[in-house]
Design a protein around this motif. Structure first.
Motif, PDB file in Angstrom:
ATOM      1  N   LEU A  47       0.842  -1.212   0.000  1.00  0.00           N
ATOM      2  CA  LEU A  47       0.000   0.000   0.000  1.00  0.00           C
ATOM      3  C   LEU A  47       0.871   1.254   0.000  1.00  0.00           C
ATOM      4  O   LEU A  47       0.565   2.245  -0.662  1.00  0.00           O
ATOM      5  N   LYS A  48       1.970   1.169   0.740  1.00  0.00           N
ATOM      6  CA  LYS A  48       2.846   2.335   0.852  1.00  0.00           C
ATOM      7  C   LYS A  48       3.642   2.597  -0.422  1.00  0.00           C
ATOM      8  O   LYS A  48       4.258   3.654  -0.553  1.00  0.00           O
ATOM      9  N   ARG A  49       3.656   1.637  -1.348  1.00  0.00           N
ATOM     10  CA  ARG A  49       4.374   1.857  -2.614  1.00  0.00           C
ATOM     11  C   ARG A  49       3.560   2.694  -3.600  1.00  0.00           C
ATOM     12  O   ARG A  49       4.116   3.227  -4.551  1.00  0.00           O
ATOM     13  N   PHE A  50       2.258   2.802  -3.382  1.00  0.00           N
ATOM     14  CA  PHE A  50       1.421   3.589  -4.305  1.00  0.00           C
ATOM     15  C   PHE A  50       1.658   5.082  -4.112  1.00  0.00           C
ATOM     16  O   PHE A  50       2.021   5.525  -3.017  1.00  0.00           O
ATOM     17  N   PRO A  51       1.431   5.862  -5.174  1.00  0.00           N
ATOM     18  CA  PRO A  51       1.509   7.325  -5.025  1.00  0.00           C
ATOM     19  C   PRO A  51       0.566   7.789  -3.909  1.00  0.00           C
ATOM     20  O   PRO A  51      -0.537   7.261  -3.774  1.00  0.00           O
ATOM     21  N   ARG A  52       1.018   8.747  -3.120  1.00  0.00           N
ATOM     22  CA  ARG A  52       0.285   9.140  -1.904  1.00  0.00           C
ATOM     23  C   ARG A  52      -0.473  10.439  -2.060  1.00  0.00           C
ATOM     24  O   ARG A  52      -0.131  11.288  -2.876  1.00  0.00           O
ATOM     25  N   HIS A  91     -20.719  17.506  21.661  1.00  0.00           N
ATOM     26  CA  HIS A  91     -20.190  17.625  20.298  1.00  0.00           C
ATOM     27  C   HIS A  91     -18.860  16.914  20.089  1.00  0.00           C
ATOM     28  O   HIS A  91     -18.231  17.068  19.047  1.00  0.00           O
ATOM     29  N   GLY A  92     -18.413  16.140  21.062  1.00  0.00           N
ATOM     30  CA  GLY A  92     -17.052  15.588  21.021  1.00  0.00           C
ATOM     31  C   GLY A  92     -16.864  14.341  20.176  1.00  0.00           C
ATOM     32  O   GLY A  92     -15.808  13.717  20.242  1.00  0.00           O
ATOM     33  N   MET A  93     -17.872  13.974  19.366  1.00  0.00           N
ATOM     34  CA  MET A  93     -17.647  12.854  18.443  1.00  0.00           C
ATOM     35  C   MET A  93     -17.269  13.394  17.070  1.00  0.00           C
ATOM     36  O   MET A  93     -17.844  13.046  16.044  1.00  0.00           O
ATOM     37  N   VAL A  94     -16.304  14.324  17.100  1.00  0.00           N
ATOM     38  CA  VAL A  94     -15.762  14.857  15.847  1.00  0.00           C
ATOM     39  C   VAL A  94     -14.271  15.061  16.058  1.00  0.00           C
ATOM     40  O   VAL A  94     -13.821  15.341  17.164  1.00  0.00           O
ATOM     41  N   HIS A  95     -13.506  14.856  15.000  1.00  0.00           N
ATOM     42  CA  HIS A  95     -12.094  15.231  15.018  1.00  0.00           C
ATOM     43  C   HIS A  95     -11.684  15.599  13.607  1.00  0.00           C
ATOM     44  O   HIS A  95     -12.436  15.379  12.653  1.00  0.00           O
ATOM     45  N   CYS A  96     -10.519  16.191  13.497  1.00  0.00           N
ATOM     46  CA  CYS A  96     -10.045  16.665  12.195  1.00  0.00           C
ATOM     47  C   CYS A  96      -8.539  16.469  12.146  1.00  0.00           C
ATOM     48  O   CYS A  96      -7.818  17.048  12.959  1.00  0.00           O
ATOM     49  N   VAL A  97      -8.077  15.627  11.251  1.00  0.00           N
ATOM     50  CA  VAL A  97      -6.644  15.350  11.156  1.00  0.00           C
ATOM     51  C   VAL A  97      -6.222  15.319   9.687  1.00  0.00           C
ATOM     52  O   VAL A  97      -7.061  15.283   8.792  1.00  0.00           O
ATOM     53  N   GLN A  98      -4.907  15.311   9.487  1.00  0.00           N
ATOM     54  CA  GLN A  98      -4.404  15.128   8.129  1.00  0.00           C
ATOM     55  C   GLN A  98      -4.107  13.650   7.890  1.00  0.00           C
ATOM     56  O   GLN A  98      -3.370  13.029   8.657  1.00  0.00           O
ATOM     57  N   TYR A  99      -4.700  13.124   6.832  1.00  0.00           N
ATOM     58  CA  TYR A  99      -4.484  11.720   6.482  1.00  0.00           C
ATOM     59  C   TYR A  99      -3.479  11.619   5.346  1.00  0.00           C
ATOM     60  O   TYR A  99      -3.468  12.446   4.437  1.00  0.00           O
ATOM     61  N   THR A 100      -2.666  10.583   5.407  1.00  0.00           N
ATOM     62  CA  THR A 100      -1.806  10.228   4.284  1.00  0.00           C
ATOM     63  C   THR A 100      -2.204   8.831   3.843  1.00  0.00           C
ATOM     64  O   THR A 100      -2.349   7.937   4.684  1.00  0.00           O
ATOM     65  N   GLY A 101      -2.400   8.663   2.551  1.00  0.00           N
ATOM     66  CA  GLY A 101      -2.767   7.339   2.077  1.00  0.00           C
ATOM     67  C   GLY A 101      -2.871   7.271   0.570  1.00  0.00           C
ATOM     68  O   GLY A 101      -2.385   8.149  -0.145  1.00  0.00           O
TER      69      GLY A 101
END
Lengths: 219, 421
Positions: free
Chosen positions: B138-143, B172-182
């Motif tokens: 999976l990590k070999r694919f373009p990200r 309201h605490g069932m929310v979060h915001c992060v940066q994903y790499t994949g």
């Protein structure tokens, strides 16, 4: 499906099929191995509404009762009424439009496959994927019987799959927010004097169900 | 999730009004204990002695003075912690990114601890070539790197019938915001090759719930990702290590964690999670299904019940807003329960289907106020008030409560979750 969703789907599906078939689909990168039939068989546990994916096997309500009593009743209750706070699996008919709706297999679920697929993958809780196929058919038949959906003599299998009629089969419709909630799209929301006098009509403290902050209090 | 029991306890905060008339609130319910020996003109110990050297904190954690910044649970909600939820402490955070260790958790059979060497992702069904990937493959694919909010459809679900929980962490605490790499899901589907007639995919988890959801192929080919990193580091086990599905703007339940299988088909599966759960029961007893998009929503995180106002004078209202339909373009704030609105200041980046941070600074005279915020997104959707939502949906739908929240700010700085009419 709501008009918008189906519109999006239509457009994107067109794109999808072009994507799938067109000669200009992006080049394959050649990463990954071919999944073997044997590998797939071990994980391929999903069952569709039409029964596709259901394994060979069969089980009767009677056999299911025994399995249910030993493997399920401790949490879900002898009659599916729930023991303590575990999910309730039976009863609740006619409550969906009430102030206290009880959503169960009998009162709410629309399809047999949802029940079969779920028990197959996730139950008993903490011992998932432990039932063999005949046990699975039997215990599902018993949960149906607890909900008066099949009679005491019923035997569930691929052959009898279609005979199961779920009471709330017509209880669902696709997301229609774009039409029924159209009023929430508003180019000029009110800024001044938007409502009459405001009064407080409810308070969280009066309800008093917020957990005490033990973590912080310990410091 | 069950109804609250009749007995419980409050998270009442006590306030100490200092000599200077300053309201001081401790997170623990007592005033923050300060020590004049550490303050000018004295020179505190930390200025005179050596601290820990490098490497002592090989994986750094927050200051020991920030121990109250934790995920919290509401034990009466569920029968067992393995199938339950813990909430993001929104009132302790700022900006738009949620630190990994504070992202709310929702598990259905506990946290799967997957050895990355044994991790496999299978793609099969209506494809030309069924494939199986290791994590390294999976990590070999373009990200791709993308910042998205993730909100559980049941966020604020306890508030349909009125104000219940006293704190934005719980409401309201069932929310979060992060940066994903994949890897874009599109890339993987192309690798397997879609057969004609393919319309849906089913995503399945590798945990003991084997959570499964149907996703229209259109969405899968649009912006879904198979993510293995969040905020730069590998996903936390709580968030699906080593790989999860990212379904931008759509309800969190579809973002299958510990992703093990993607099956391509020509119709939806109608799994338990899109029938018994994640369907929205209306007043007439019929239920909406496939309500995937999370509508625009906002919340004032400070002041709020767990983050009382500390002094009169210049006061900063800080809050979060998001929309599953695209970018948040504006947030308005009211101090009077929604009679008069003024536009807040959005500060920081504004991304598609991500959280934005808004501020409204004002001079607080110490009078009681009813604070509200409303988000407006690029499609023109305006976050509705709770009564307008209830008029259409009744109070039984559990999911998708994006109504405007009211906080009652009192003269002593305390804040309470209230309903207004």
């Amino acid at each position: 499906m709501s008009r918008l969703v189906s519109a999006i789907c239509a457009v994107l599906l067109l794109a999808a099929s072009t994507f799938a078939q067109s000669k200009n689909a992006p080049k394959k990168l050649g990463i990954g191995q071919m999944a073997t039939a044997e590998q797939i068989a071990g994980w391929d546990i999903d069952v569709r509404p039409d029964g596709q994916g259901a394994p060979p096997g069969k089980g009767s309500v009677k056999q299911g009762e025994e399995i249910y009593m030993t493997r399920c009743a401790a949490c879900h209750g002898e009659f599916g009424e729930s023991a303590g706070r575990w999910p309730q699996l039976a009863q609740g008919k006619g409550t969906l439009a009430s102030n206290d709706p009880v959503r169960t297999v009998g009162s709410y679920w629309a399809r047999l496959s949802s029940l079969f697929d779920y028990v197959r993958r996730a139950m008993p809780f903490g011992d998932a994927q432990a039932l063999n196929n005949d046990e699975l058919y039997a215990v599902v038949a018993y949960v149906l019987n607890l909900n008066d959906i099949v009679d005491d003599k019923f035997v569930l299998s691929k052959e009898t799959w279609e005979q199961v009629k779920m009471p709330n089969a017509n209880g669902f419709y696709d997301d229609d927010r774009e039409t029924t909630e159209k009023a929430f799209w508003n180019k000029r929301p009110c800024m001044d004097n938007c409502r009459g006098p405001v009064t407080i009509t409810g308070r969280a403290r009066a309800v008093d169900v917020t957990p005490e902050d033990k973590g912080a209090a310990a410091q | 999730m069950s109804q609250p029991p009749d007995q419980g306890s409050t998270s009442r905060r006590k306030f100490v009004v200092g000599a200077a008339g300053l309201v001081v609130a401790g997170a623990s319910g007592k005033a923050i204990a300060d020590n004049p020996k550490n303050q000018p003109p004295n020179v505190p110990e930390w200025t005179r002695t050596l601290g820990d050297g490098v490497g002592v904190r090989a994986y750094g954690t927050p200051s020991k003075f920030e121990k109250q910044v934790i995920r919290r649970t509401v034990p009466w909600l569920t029968a067992t912690p393995e199938s339950s939820v813990s909430f993001t402490p929104l009132h302790e955070l700022d900006g738009i990114i949620t630190p990994n260790g504070l992202c709310f958790e929702r598990h259905h059979s506990g946290i799967a601890e997957i050895d990355p060497a044994d991790y496999r992702l299978m793609i099969h069904g209506m494809v030309d070539k069924p494939l199986i990937f290791t994590l390294d493959e999976l990590k070999r694919f373009p990200r791709a790197n993308r910042i998205y909010f993730l909100e559980c459809a049941a966020n604020s679900g306890m508030e349909w019938r009125g104000a219940q929980l006293n704190g934005c962490q719980y409401t309201h605490g069932m929310v979060h915001c992060v940066q994903y790499t994949g890897v874009p899901l599109k890339t993987l589907l192309n690798e397997a090759g879609l057969k004609s007639g393919a319309k849906w995919i089913m995503a399945e988890g590798g945990d003991a719930a084997a959570m499964n959801r149907s996703i229209p192929l259109a969405k899968a080919l649009d912006d879904c990702l198979i993510a293995y990193r969040m905020n730069g580091e590998m996903l936390r086990p709580e968030n699906g290590y080593p790989a999860r599905l990212v379904v931008p703007g759509w309800q969190g339940n579809m973002w299958i964690k510990w992703l093990r299988r993607l099956k391509v088909g020509d119709q939806p599966w109608f799994t338990r999670e899109e029938t018994s759960k994640y369907t929205d029961l209306m007043e007439n007893g019929k239920a909406r299904q496939f309500t995937w998009v999370m509508d625009a929503k906002s919340i004032i995180t400070s002041p709020s019940p767990q983050a009382p106002a500390k002094s009169k004078g210049l006061t900063v209202i800080s809050g979060l807003a998001w929309s599953g339909r695209g970018k948040v373009v504006r947030v308005d704030v009211a101090l009077d329960g929604g009679r008069n609105w003024r536009t807040a200041r959005i500060d920081g980046p504004v991304y598609d289907k991500a959280c934005v941070r808004f501020y409204y600074e004002f001079d607080w005279s110490g009078e009681a106020l009813l604070l509200q915020s409303r988000a407006i997104d690029e499609t023109g959707y305006v976050q509705p008030n709770k009564d307008d939502l209830r008029k259409i949906r009744g109070v039984n739908s559990i999911y998708h409560n994006n109504g405007i929240q009211t906080w009652h700010l009192k003269p002593d700085g305390e804040v309470e979750n209230v309903e207004v009419g």
